[in-house]
Design an enzyme around this catalytic site. Structure first.
Site, PDB file in Angstrom:
ATOM      1  N   CYS A   2      59.259  47.986  28.736  1.00  0.00           N
ATOM      2  CA  CYS A   2      57.931  47.502  28.375  1.00  0.00           C
ATOM      3  C   CYS A   2      57.310  48.374  27.294  1.00  0.00           C
ATOM      4  CB  CYS A   2      57.015  47.505  29.594  1.00  0.00           C
ATOM      5  SG  CYS A   2      57.642  46.588  31.006  1.00  0.00           S
ATOM      6  N   LYS A 604      66.299  48.532  25.884  1.00  0.00           N
ATOM      7  CA  LYS A 604      66.815  49.654  25.104  1.00  0.00           C
ATOM      8  C   LYS A 604      66.571  50.985  25.805  1.00  0.00           C
ATOM      9  CE  LYS A 604      68.611  51.691  21.526  1.00  0.00           C
ATOM     10  NZ  LYS A 604      70.064  51.650  21.377  1.00  0.00           N
TER      11      LYS A 604
END
Length: 609
Positions: A2, A604
């Site tokens: 996020c 990621k």
């Protein structure tokens, strides 16, 4: 995972928020939203399922005006990806964005329902909004309400809160999830990653664990969890957002594979002098600490764990130092015995990996000699909290599947091995061979990349496959692990890796004509053993794809495809043989039509457990 962006200024901030979200897209997300408040307290909120571009289009259709705002990209943890679950979440005049996981959200939800609050989402974040709202109703300022609410939360959070009745202030709190404040002239900003704020500022304050910040246009005040004001140093960042566009490449991953020769050159720049490794950047006291090291403990997750596994072979065989490598999420939840004069090395591309950070913090309680972080992001939590740090200098990596961050981690680890071998007084030829190999590595990888078209043709054989097996021996076993990880990450083919000597202990049962077996075969002392393992696969009809040294003596036949690799120095072979496996995974994913740069369900930077 996020992403958070917040701004408080005299100008409209919607475009600042959107640009910040664009710069965080690479982390992975499933929805995006923002809320902006004008000087009169009028709030406009937009949320969209899907890409930030969809949110930007909505903002064009419904312009947002106001000088205070918060924005968010969500990676679903509690509740499915949906517009209703997207942030920001609202409780009357309280607006909240949040990264992390609130572990006790269920009892808090029930308590808040009993107080009359209605929940419209499945998220744990909505609990924060209602809880702050409740505490504010009990009296005091927004800061006082947040100070009372925060101790009730268990878990990890980085949260930014605004009250539409007081649009001149943002409140932020962090525990286990990073937040950084950007300082401007008559305006201030906050984000989960400094990359998001580089277009508007170069001056940053990194919040520490337990900090609560009160941000206005002209001031930033920071408090600890007791409410006492604390001072945090502001720094000038020279970080570059150098990802740019994809240029001639179809995907960022492809671009980053091809950037590896230059990335490794950047990693080596200023670190080799007069035929020796120069790591003087570690500071004047580093040699004293490193010369005492009798054991190395490496903590990492995912791809970084695989690079740690490779380095274990190097530390033990080249520097004579026992080394253990452990998955950070396992280390932090078991009772471990600390060996005498043990150095803790942590590996992370982002420097914000939640389990690795938790493992580092635990190690400080366990009596390790010291800690050294190897990371790609200066100023990240891992770097700030470690005794020593080495940057990989790979440049911004956008693709979720790590490529250049992995090979530059290995490059840094190999330089560290050279330095330790010298400090231990070992034969100078060890460092000489390492330096010679590293200096040759960029050109060797450029040679290998010229075989891309052949690997692309090979990838067609995998278009209808559901499983794959990777094999390697010695320091190539972790490269097999990395190859399997890349293939499963971006092509969604189930892939496993084994040490080739383990074939008869189970994996051989899987071998048939539908099981592709990928083997990495440099010309080293284990080659003949590996050839025997390959024959075991051939005898059972397995389809073999062997990435082999050109001098290894392999010949292609009906069920064995040989991809000849140029001969490379043995010490750099693990780094070199990584690259064809990256290309194979990339081309298989292209054929299967997956989202190469942002594969499903992955992020990621894993900043929550």
């Amino acid at each position: 995972m996020c992403g958070i962006v917040g701004a408080i200024a005299q100008r409209d901030v919607a475009e600042i928020l959107l640009e910040g979200l664009r710069r965080l897209e690479y982390r992975g997300y499933d929805s995006a939203g923002l809320a902006v408040v004008d000087a009169e307290g009028h709030m406009t909120r937009l949320r969209r399922l899907g890409k930030v571009q969809m949110l930007a289009q909505a903002a064009e259709e419904h312009p947002l005006h106001g000088g205070t705002g918060i924005a968010h990209t969500r990676w679903a943890t509690h509740g499915e990806p949906s517009e209703a679950n997207a942030h920001p979440h609202v409780s009357e005049h309280i607006v909240v964005v949040h990264n992390g996981i609130i572990e006790n959200h269920e009892p808090l939800r029930e308590a808040l329902k009993a107080r009359g609050y209605t929940f419209v989402s499945e998220t744990d974040t909505e609990v924060i909004a209602h809880l702050v709202n409740w505490e504010l109703k009990q009296g005091g300022t927004l800061r006082e309400a947040v100070l009372r609410a925060i101790p009730q939360l268990r878990g990890a959070y980085g949260t930014v809160i605004m009250d539409t009745r007081h649009p001149d202030t943002l409140l932020a709190a962090r525990s286990g999830s990073p937040l950084v404040i950007g300082l401007g002239m008559g305006e201030n900003f906050i984000a989960s990653d400094q990359l998001a704020l580089l277009p508007v500022t170069r001056r940053f304050i990194f919040l520490e664990e337990g900090d609560i910040a009160e941000i206005t246009r002209r001031s930033v005040n920071i408090f600890d969890n007791t409410g006492a004001e604390v001072k945090r140093q502001d720094i000038e960042s020279n970080l570059q957002y150098d990802a740019g566009d994809k240029g001639i490449y179809r995907h960022y991953m492809q671009k980053e594979i091809y950037e590896q020769p230059n990335a490794i050159k950047n990693t080596l720049t200023g670190r080799i002098s007069h035929g020796q490794v120069d790591l003087s950047e570690l500071g004047p006291n580093a040699d004293e600490l490193l010369s005492k090291v009798e054991h190395i403990q490496i903590l990492a997750c995912g791809t970084s764990y695989n690079s740690g596994m490779v380095s274990r072979y190097w530390f033990e065989s080249l520097a004579g130092i026992p080394c253990d490598v452990e998955i950070a999420s396992e280390f932090r939840y078991r009772k471990s015995a600390v060996r005498r004069n043990s150095l803790m090395i942590t590996l992370s591309q982002s420097g914000e990996t939640a389990d690795t950070l938790a493992g580092l913090r635990l190690s400080k309680e366990l009596g390790y000699l010291g800690s050294l972080a190897i990371c790609n992001v200066p100023g990240s939590s891992l770097v700030r909290e470690s005794d020593l740090a080495l940057m990989t200098n790979a440049g911004t990596e956008i693709g979720v599947a790590s490529t250049k961050a992995f090979t530059t981690q290995l490059t840094v680890l190999l330089m560290l091995v050279a330095k330790l071998s010298r400090l231990k007084g070992l034969d100078a030829s060890i460092e000489h061979d390492i330096v010679h190999g590293l200096q040759a590595l960029p050109s060797r990888i450029e040679q290998m990349l010229s075989q891309d078209k052949r690997i692309e043709l090979l990838a067609e054989d995998f278009s209808d496959k559901h499983h794959a097996l990777f094999l390697g021996r010695g320091d190539q076993y972790p490269i097999a692990l990395e190859g399997a990880l890349k293939l499963k990450e971006i092509s969604y083919i189930h892939a496993e890796a084994y040490a080739a000597g383990e074939l008869k202990h189970g994996p051989l049962a899987l071998i048939d004509a539908d099981m592709p077996v990928i083997v990495v075969a440099p010309n080293n002392e284990l080659l003949e053993k590996l050839k025997s393992n390959i024959e075991e696969v051939r005898a059972r009809g397995g389809q073999l794809y062997v990435f082999a040294d050109q001098d290894a003596g392999f010949v292609s036949n009906d069920n064995m495809h040989i991809i000849e690799m140029p001969h490379v120095e043995e010490v750099i072979a693990p780094i070199f043989y990584t690259v064809p496996l990256q290309l194979l995974a990339y081309h298989v994913a292209l054929i299967k039509g997956t989202d190469v740069d942002q594969p499903r369900n992955l992020a990621k930077s894993v900043t929550v457990e």
